[in-house]
Structures are given as C-alpha cells and as structure tokens.
Design a protein around this motif. Structure first.
Motif, PDB file in Angstrom:
ATOM      1  N   VAL A 619     -19.592  -4.127  -9.346  1.00  0.00           N
ATOM      2  CA  VAL A 619     -19.733  -3.672  -7.960  1.00  0.00           C
ATOM      3  C   VAL A 619     -18.588  -4.175  -7.083  1.00  0.00           C
ATOM      4  N   ASN A 620     -17.873  -5.210  -7.504  1.00  0.00           N
ATOM      5  CA  ASN A 620     -16.765  -5.752  -6.693  1.00  0.00           C
ATOM      6  C   ASN A 620     -15.401  -5.271  -7.189  1.00  0.00           C
ATOM      7  N   GLY A 621     -15.372  -4.284  -8.065  1.00  0.00           N
ATOM      8  CA  GLY A 621     -14.101  -3.782  -8.556  1.00  0.00           C
ATOM      9  C   GLY A 621     -13.757  -4.352  -9.922  1.00  0.00           C
ATOM     10  N   VAL A 622     -12.833  -3.673 -10.605  1.00  0.00           N
ATOM     11  CA  VAL A 622     -12.397  -4.159 -11.917  1.00  0.00           C
ATOM     12  C   VAL A 622     -11.633  -5.466 -11.768  1.00  0.00           C
ATOM     13  N   PHE A 623     -10.671  -5.492 -10.842  1.00  0.00           N
ATOM     14  CA  PHE A 623      -9.948  -6.721 -10.533  1.00  0.00           C
ATOM     15  C   PHE A 623     -10.072  -6.953  -9.034  1.00  0.00           C
ATOM     16  N   ARG A 624     -10.415  -8.150  -8.626  1.00  0.00           N
ATOM     17  CA  ARG A 624     -10.649  -8.429  -7.213  1.00  0.00           C
ATOM     18  C   ARG A 624      -9.886  -9.669  -6.780  1.00  0.00           C
ATOM     19  N   SER A 625      -9.140  -9.579  -5.665  1.00  0.00           N
ATOM     20  CA  SER A 625      -8.508 -10.730  -5.040  1.00  0.00           C
ATOM     21  C   SER A 625      -9.352 -11.111  -3.838  1.00  0.00           C
ATOM     22  N   SER A 626     -10.108 -12.195  -3.956  1.00  0.00           N
ATOM     23  CA  SER A 626     -11.063 -12.558  -2.909  1.00  0.00           C
ATOM     24  C   SER A 626     -10.479 -13.515  -1.889  1.00  0.00           C
ATOM     25  N   GLY A 627      -9.347 -14.185  -2.176  1.00  0.00           N
ATOM     26  CA  GLY A 627      -8.732 -15.075  -1.199  1.00  0.00           C
ATOM     27  C   GLY A 627      -7.978 -14.287  -0.144  1.00  0.00           C
ATOM     28  N   ASP A 628      -7.822 -14.879   1.033  1.00  0.00           N
ATOM     29  CA  ASP A 628      -7.097 -14.215   2.114  1.00  0.00           C
ATOM     30  C   ASP A 628      -5.605 -14.386   1.861  1.00  0.00           C
ATOM     31  N   ILE A 629      -4.963 -13.344   1.326  1.00  0.00           N
ATOM     32  CA  ILE A 629      -3.530 -13.406   1.033  1.00  0.00           C
ATOM     33  C   ILE A 629      -2.739 -12.528   1.987  1.00  0.00           C
ATOM     34  N   GLY A 630      -3.351 -12.148   3.128  1.00  0.00           N
ATOM     35  CA  GLY A 630      -2.672 -11.308   4.091  1.00  0.00           C
ATOM     36  C   GLY A 630      -1.573 -12.060   4.819  1.00  0.00           C
ATOM     37  N   GLY A 631      -0.681 -11.317   5.474  1.00  0.00           N
ATOM     38  CA  GLY A 631       0.418 -11.915   6.216  1.00  0.00           C
ATOM     39  C   GLY A 631       1.250 -10.837   6.882  1.00  0.00           C
ATOM     40  N   SER A 632       2.339 -11.266   7.459  1.00  0.00           N
ATOM     41  CA  SER A 632       3.218 -10.352   8.168  1.00  0.00           C
ATOM     42  C   SER A 632       3.955  -9.454   7.177  1.00  0.00           C
ATOM     43  N   PHE A 633       4.166  -8.185   7.592  1.00  0.00           N
ATOM     44  CA  PHE A 633       4.897  -7.258   6.721  1.00  0.00           C
ATOM     45  C   PHE A 633       6.309  -7.755   6.413  1.00  0.00           C
ATOM     46  N   VAL A 634       6.946  -8.405   7.384  1.00  0.00           N
ATOM     47  CA  VAL A 634       8.339  -8.816   7.192  1.00  0.00           C
ATOM     48  C   VAL A 634       8.454  -9.985   6.225  1.00  0.00           C
ATOM     49  N   ASP A 635       7.325 -10.623   5.874  1.00  0.00           N
ATOM     50  CA  ASP A 635       7.360 -11.773   4.968  1.00  0.00           C
ATOM     51  C   ASP A 635       6.970 -11.408   3.547  1.00  0.00           C
ATOM     52  N   TRP A 636       6.948 -10.113   3.215  1.00  0.00           N
ATOM     53  CA  TRP A 636       6.459  -9.727   1.885  1.00  0.00           C
ATOM     54  C   TRP A 636       7.305 -10.305   0.755  1.00  0.00           C
ATOM     55  N   ASN A 637       8.600 -10.541   1.010  1.00  0.00           N
ATOM     56  CA  ASN A 637       9.471 -11.065  -0.054  1.00  0.00           C
ATOM     57  C   ASN A 637       9.822 -12.532   0.157  1.00  0.00           C
ATOM     58  N   GLN A 638       9.035 -13.258   0.973  1.00  0.00           N
ATOM     59  CA  GLN A 638       9.235 -14.688   1.179  1.00  0.00           C
ATOM     60  C   GLN A 638       8.252 -15.458   0.314  1.00  0.00           C
ATOM     61  N   LEU A 639       8.776 -16.257  -0.622  1.00  0.00           N
ATOM     62  CA  LEU A 639       7.926 -16.955  -1.591  1.00  0.00           C
ATOM     63  C   LEU A 639       6.946 -17.888  -0.911  1.00  0.00           C
ATOM     64  N   SER A 640       7.394 -18.577   0.152  1.00  0.00           N
ATOM     65  CA  SER A 640       6.539 -19.580   0.778  1.00  0.00           C
ATOM     66  C   SER A 640       5.542 -18.987   1.756  1.00  0.00           C
TER      67      SER A 640
END
Length: 812
Positions: A619-640
């Motif tokens: 019911v929660n999907g085949v693969f689920r990322s439950s932690g909040d990993i959101g952020g700014s669009f401009v930081d998508w390629n920033q490792l930290s």
C-alpha cells in the motif's frame, strides 16, 4: 593579425559618445562573435557580425594602456571551423567593432573538434577613450598543459626537480642538468643503484672501452679520503680494469691495482701497482707473478697461509721445501708431516726461531725444551693443563694425585673413580668461575647452586631451577608423597587413594581412584561421562529454547562468503547466511557469493532486487523514501544540501547508464531511460529515452530536445513565432532571401488547377528567370541591369497591344 585594423561600427561609436559630445560613456564587452567567412570589415553600418557562427563568453580582457585593450579568448567546445573574423558586443547588444583577416592571409586560426582554441590580441584606439571600455564578469584562466592538450605550465624549482614527484611543472635545462646525469658523463653526489634482472646477455652495469682502436680497456676507479690529517679531498686509491692482453679470444684479463704508496695527486695509473690479475682459463696471478700458462694460483713473492692448504687430489705428495730429505707434506688418505731421513727429527718453531715442540726419531716428544732425558715418552718444561679427560697409568688400582697434599683432595681409580677428601671433616666442592656451585658435606647433604646456605636438614638443596630428564620418585615406599611448589601453603600429593593438590588455606582438588573422577573440594567434576554439553570444537544440537539474559549477546566469528558465521541447517553446503566484513558492516551470502551488504551509511546489493508487492500488499508503493529529502531546486547537484531517493553512479564519462527499463518479462524490453555525460567532464550531458526498439528515440539536452532521426522539437527556447512567417501568410518586416545550397533561390507559384510556375535567380550575374510548369523552358528572364527577355509575345493594355516574337509591335 599584427598591424591589422580593428574597425569601430557607427553603432559602437555612437554608444561610446556621451550626450552632447561631452566625453565617452563606459560600456562592457560581454560577448565575442566568431565569423567563419570573409566580410568587409570597413562597413561601419554593420549591426551583426557577418558569417557569425556563434558568440562566446569565455574570454578575458584588460585596459593595458589609455588607448589600448588586451583581449584573450578561449573555445574548448567540440566545434570545428575556420576563424576569419571577430566581433565585440556590448552589454546593450550593440556590435561595437569588428576585425576580418585579409583574404590573401587565409583564416586567423583553424579549430578541430579535439583542439582548444586560444587567441590573444591588442586593440589600439586613436579617437576614443579605451579606458571607458571594460569587460564583464566573463573570465577564465589559461588551462594547464597536459599530455593531451597544449596549455600553460609552471617552471619547477630545483627542489621540486630533485624530489621527482611533481608531474605538472616543467623542467628547465638548468634544473635538469643539476639533477640528472648526462649521457656523455657525470659526477654523482649520492649513491648510484642499478636494479634489474640480469640475464645471459645483459648486466646491471657496463664499463666499456670505446670502439675504434686496439688495446682499449674497460676500467673502474675507486677514491677515498685520508684518515689522519687535515686533507679531506678525495684521492685515487685503486682501480679495476679489463681487456685483452694483446690478443684475441682467450687472452682476456681482469686487473686489480692499488696506489703503491707514493703521492698520486695526478691520478695516474703509472703510480699504481697490480696486486692481482685474473686471466682466461681461470688462473690468478698475485703481485707481479709471470703467467706460466698452467698453475691456477701464481704468487710473485712469499705466501702466508692462515687456513688449510691442500695439494692435489688423492695419493699426492706436495713438498714443503726443495730438500725432500729434510721435510715434506704428504697426503695419501692420511696426512704426514716430517722428515724422510732416518736420523731426522721434526721441530715446531715459534718466537723468532725457538724450538717449542720436537719429535725425535725414537718417538719421544719434547715440549718447551730440546733436552731429552732419553727415557720419558713425553717431556714438558713447565706446568701442564688438561681441558679434557686425563688418563693416568695403566688399568687397575692406580692413584693419581691432583694436589701435593694427599690429606685434602685426590683422584682415585681402581675400576671405579673416586673424587673427594680423606679428612673426616673435609668436604668435596666443584667450582666454576672461581665460585662454588656443588658441595658435598661430611653429613651427606648435597648443596647445588648457592652452596653457602645450608639449612642443616634437607639431604639435597638446590638454589635455582632444576631439570630432570628422567623419572623422579617421591616417597613411593611411604604413606604419601608430597611436592611443595611456591609460597602458597599447599602441596601436590599422591597416596593409595587419591592424587592431587591440598592447601589448608586455599582448598583442594584430586583425582579419586575409586570414583574414577576428579573432585574439587570433594565435589565431583562434570564431564562427557556424566554430562552432555555442547563441544566447543565440534558443536552440537540444542533440543530446547535458548534465552539470553538482558544485555547478553551471541558473538559470532567473522566468517566468509563461502563459510558464513550464521547459516541454515537444510542449506546443503553451509554457504548461505550472514558473515562480518568490517567494523559496522555485515553481508549476506547465497551459495558462497555475497549478494547484499549492510553498512553504517549504505546498503548495497550485487544481485538484481525484485519486488512482488501488489496493491494489496504494498500500500505504500514498491519503493518508498519516507525521510524528508526535499530542498531547493538550485541545490539538486550539491552533495551537502540534497540527496536522491535513487542515485545511479556513473564513473565513466563516455558510457551510458540506464536508470529505468520497462520489460514484459519473457517477451521484450520496450522502453528505457538512461543518462549520458557526453564523453568528458565538460561536454553537455543528456537524458535519453529508448522506445520500441528505437535507440535515442528522444534525447533531452541542457537546452534542446532531439529525435533519433536528428529532428528537433520546436519550443520557446529555440522558436519565436513573432519572428517567423506563417504558412497562411502575413506581413514581413525584413528582407526575404530564397537560397538553395549549390542551386537557385526559387519561388513556386501554383494555379488553382494545380499547375505551377517558378521564379528563380539566374545562374550568375544577378537577375531572375521565369520557368514554365513543366520546368523545361524559360519563358522570360531579367538581368541585373533591368533588361528583360521574353520567349513569347509581350502583351499590354489587356492584350490590345503586343510585341510579337518577330519584333513587330502591334497597337490596340
């Protein structure tokens, strides 16, 4: 480009001139256009660079003088072109100035896809203030030189050259000459090592005489410093040389030479003497010996032998002097040294010629004297000492006194041997290092070790460790034997019922002969005969539940993939289970192969992961990322700053990496998405969609979307409908020019019945032509001067007047 003119456009000059002609406005140059064709650079009305291929921002500039600017530009793209001209664009889009190479000089530069274009130029102005012309934020550094491309290098210091670890900086002839040896010869200031695997036809070091003349040697020289004066300069001490002794093969020699003692500041071989020559055939010539061509070792002087000297093989006689009747050395299995004369004797001489040992023809031996008493077989002029067994007299009751005082010590043999004292109060003592280590007292007590401390009771007293390599019997005829070991108030014992240890303070343990078992404090010890425990060496089976107390753990061995430390009973070979990899890391093995690894920061798998969840079970999907990993669009390629729910590592820039693939299992793969870096760290990456067997069906780049057939997708980023003419018609604000590569520019005009007529440019010289609908005739044409030619009748006034093909003109 030296001395060529850089032309300012009217628009560029107008942009610089301040209002009211009161000075010069400040502007920035933000782009440089590149032209791939010849054009008229003197045309000051230009608003755009002719034949412009592209504009670049990878440039740098500076005002190097009040009337001069210096510009350096770089293009490291994969484009290929010939560069004929340049154009500078201001921040307001105005084409400030242009330059074009003369046709006779050819292109300024040519660029290939693999090449890096670098160009620097100075522009000098005579009528404007160049200080008001500055460059924008576009900047770059000249790239470092590598083995793959040209660039800028830094010169290495002498210390960096000596270290030999820098592969970026360049070496100058001076630093190289200071560090590296020349092929023509060099003086080394440190050790020289030549490490290689020498073979049958090579070596680690060669010393060769130069070819071109006879008698040239290969030579090595050795130097040292004096050890007992203030002169610390290196001086020639010895040399080794090899060559041919005036002949061909078979005359080879190897000479070892030393200075013969005279000062040799000139470092001349003439001041050296040969001490050893090795010649072909394996012969050695010492000092100045002349080769007899036969003897293996030949000496040009006296020989002193401090080891074994052997002559010949087997039954061979080697004479020690020329007079064979006096002395000889002979070997015939045994060794004989002496005289062959019947009256001759053998002397051993030392100390300036004094006779120390003489063997007479009678067999008597004189040691330390030459005076013969005529009777005794051995005669000594002084004391004697024996370091081994000394036998005195014949067998039987013979007494040999060790000291002159018979009341204190003697050695006696009468079949047996006795050593001791005849005095009632005397003791017998053995000494070593002038210290007593064994003493037998008149009471019969024996002291071993420190013989000064007699406890007055024990029959044998040993001060120090003792080792017995045979049996030791302790009170075997009494009620109990006891052995006391260490200061623990207890002893080991054995009697007719038990054997063990007893201490009134610490307790006891023993083996009970009747119980056939060990007891501790009279309690029986558990063993395999009365208990079935798990065997540490062989393991076992537990037939009940095992519960660990709070805080207790089951600690397993490391294990391997082939032998996991935790496996399963019905697995066949015990090669499926868990094993430990490193601190904080364990893995799962399946049939001796690692399939999944769990670490402190990552869980990795070496096999395909498959999920069989259904809408009911997942019911929660085949693969689920439950932690909040959101952020700014401009930081998508920033490792930290951001992390991905799914990350695909792509270590090779020239390889494609598939992220998702759609498959009808057992049927076909019908869609996939993969990423491609583009071949290098600087090329443009892309996302590629594969569909229905078509590779690269759609490719998404940084700024474009393309199809596999090379067609682009039009969008707001590359298409402005306000600047294009609609197929349904509309007004045009600029000139429309029709061209075809290598052919005419052409317009086709259709009639309502579908037939068409064509208007096209002439082949040369300008003008135009009208072509019939069959496209096989030219009914009319006009040249560049306005002259028109008609193949048919020219009619005017609705046909009421015409000019006939024969030249006649007819009125209405």
């Amino acid at each position: 480009m030296a001395g060529a003119l850089f032309h300012i456009t009217d628009a560029g000059r107008a942009a610089l001139v301040a209002t009211g002609n009161t000075g010069t406005n400040a502007h920035k140059i933000v782009e440089i256009g590149l032209s791939t064709g010849l054009f008229d650079a003197t045309d000051r009305t230009l608003k755009k660079l002719p034949n412009e291929l592209k504009r670049i921002t990878t440039f740098a500039g500076d005002n190097v003088a009040p009337d001069t600017i210096h510009v350096t530009l770089r293009d490291d793209t994969a484009d290929q072109y010939k560069l004929f001209g340049l154009g500078l664009y201001l921040e307001n889009g105005v084409l400030f100035g242009v330059y074009c190479q003369n046709a006779a000089d050819g292109p300024i530069m040519e660029k290939s896809p693999a090449a890096l274009l670098l160009l620097s130029a100075d522009a000098q102005f005579t009528t404007i203030d160049a200080a008001q012309l500055v460059f924008g934020d576009a900047s770059f550094t000249n790239p470092p030189a590598t083995t793959e491309r040209q660039g800028v290098v830094e010169l290495a210091t002498q210390a960096e050259v000596n270290a030999g670890t820098d592969d970026v900086r360049a070496v100058t002839p001076k630093t190289a000459a200071t560090r590296y040896a020349a092929l023509t010869g060099a003086a080394f200031s440190g050790p020289v090592s030549a490490a290689a695997a020498a073979g049958d036809t090579d070596a680690q070091l060669y010393a060769k005489g130069a070819s071109g003349a006879g008698g040239r040697e290969g030579k090595l020289r050795f130097y040292g410093t004096f050890g007992n004066n203030d002169d610390t300069n290196t001086r020639l001490a010895a040399s080794i040389s090899a060559g041919f002794n005036g002949g061909n093969w078979g005359t080879e020699y190897l000479d070892f030479c030393l200075n013969y003692g005279a000062a040799n500041d000139a470092e001349r071989d003439a001041l050296q003497a040969r001490v050893l020559r090795l010649v072909a055939g394996g012969r050695a010539l010492f000092n100045t010996a002349v080769d007899d061509g036969t003897s293996i070792a030949q000496f040009g002087g006296n020989v002193s032998t401090r080891g074994v000297h052997r002559f010949g093989y087997g039954a061979t006689v080697g004479w020690a002097s020329a007079d064979a009747s006096v002395a000889y050395f002979r070997s015939n299995g045994n060794v004989s040294v002496g005289s062959e004369a019947a009256a001759g004797f053998l002397d051993l001489v030392a100390g300036g010629g004094a006779t120390r040992v003489r063997i007479l023809p009678s067999g008597r031996v004189l040691v330390g004297t030459s005076t013969d008493d005529g009777t005794s077989v051995a005669q000594f002029a002084g004391n004697t000492r024996t370091y081994g067994t000394h036998s005195a007299g014949a067998a039987g009751a013979v007494t040999a006194w060790i000291a002159a005082d018979a009341g204190y010590g003697y050695f006696h043999t009468a079949g047996n041997a006795s050593v001791g004292t005849e005095a009632a109060y005397g003791f017998t003592e053995l000494l070593a290092g002038n210290k007593s280590f064994l003493k037998v007292l008149p009471s019969g007590r024996v002291l071993i070790g420190d013989t000064a401390n007699d406890d007055g009771t024990n029959r044998v007293q040993v001060d120090g460790p003792a080792r017995i390599n045979g049996n030791m019997y302790v009170n075997t005829r009494g009620s109990e034997g006891q052995v006391w070991l260490g200061p623990n108030e207890g002893y080991f014992f054995a009697n007719s019922k038990q054997a063990g240890y007893y201490s009134p303070k610490y307790g006891q343990y023993q083996y009970d002969f009747a119980l056939k078992n060990l007891t501790v404090q009279n309690n029986e010890v558990w063993h395999a005969g009365n208990l079935n425990p798990l065997d540490l060496a062989r393991g076992g089976t537990i037939f009940g539940d095992v519960t660990f107390a709070t805080g207790r753990r089951l600690l397993l061995d490391e294990g391997t993939a082939a032998n996991p430390s935790l496996s399963f009973v019905n697995d066949g070979a015990p090669d499926t289970g868990f094993f430990h990899v490193a601190d904080g890391v364990f893995a799962i093995a399946n049939n001796a192969s690692e399939t999944m690894r769990f670490g402190t920061d990552v869980v990795s798998t070496q096999r395909t992961m498959q999920s069989n969840v259904t809408p009911r079970t997942g019911v929660n999907g085949v693969f689920r990322s439950s932690g909040d990993i959101g952020g700014s669009f401009v930081d998508w390629n920033q490792l930290s700053s951001r992390i991905a729910a799914l990350q695909i590592d792509a270590p090779t820039a020239a390889a494609g990496y598939m992220g998702i693939r759609w498959t009808r299992w057992g049927g076909r793969h019908f869609a996939a998405i993969e990423g491609f870096e583009g071949g290098s760290a600087t090329t443009e990456p892309s996302i590629v969609f594969h569909l229905d067997g078509r590779n690269n069906a759609w490719s998404f780049g940084r700024n474009e979307i393309a199809r596999s057939d090379g067609q682009r997708v039009w969008g707001g980023w590359n298409f402005d409908p306000n600047t294009k003419l609609n197929v349904s018609g509309g007004p045009m604000t600029g000139r429309l020019t029709m061209t075809q590569p290598g052919a005419y520019g052409e317009i086709g005009l259709k009639s309502t019945d579908g037939t068409a007529m064509f208007i096209r440019g002439r082949a040369s010289g300008g003008g135009m032509e009208w072509v019939n609908s069959a496209y096989n005739a030219i009914p009319a044409s006009m040249d560049d001067g306005g002259n028109m030619t008609f193949a048919g009748i020219v009619r005017v006034a609705n046909g009421g007047a015409w000019v006939a093909t024969d030249g006649n003109v007819y009125g209405a």
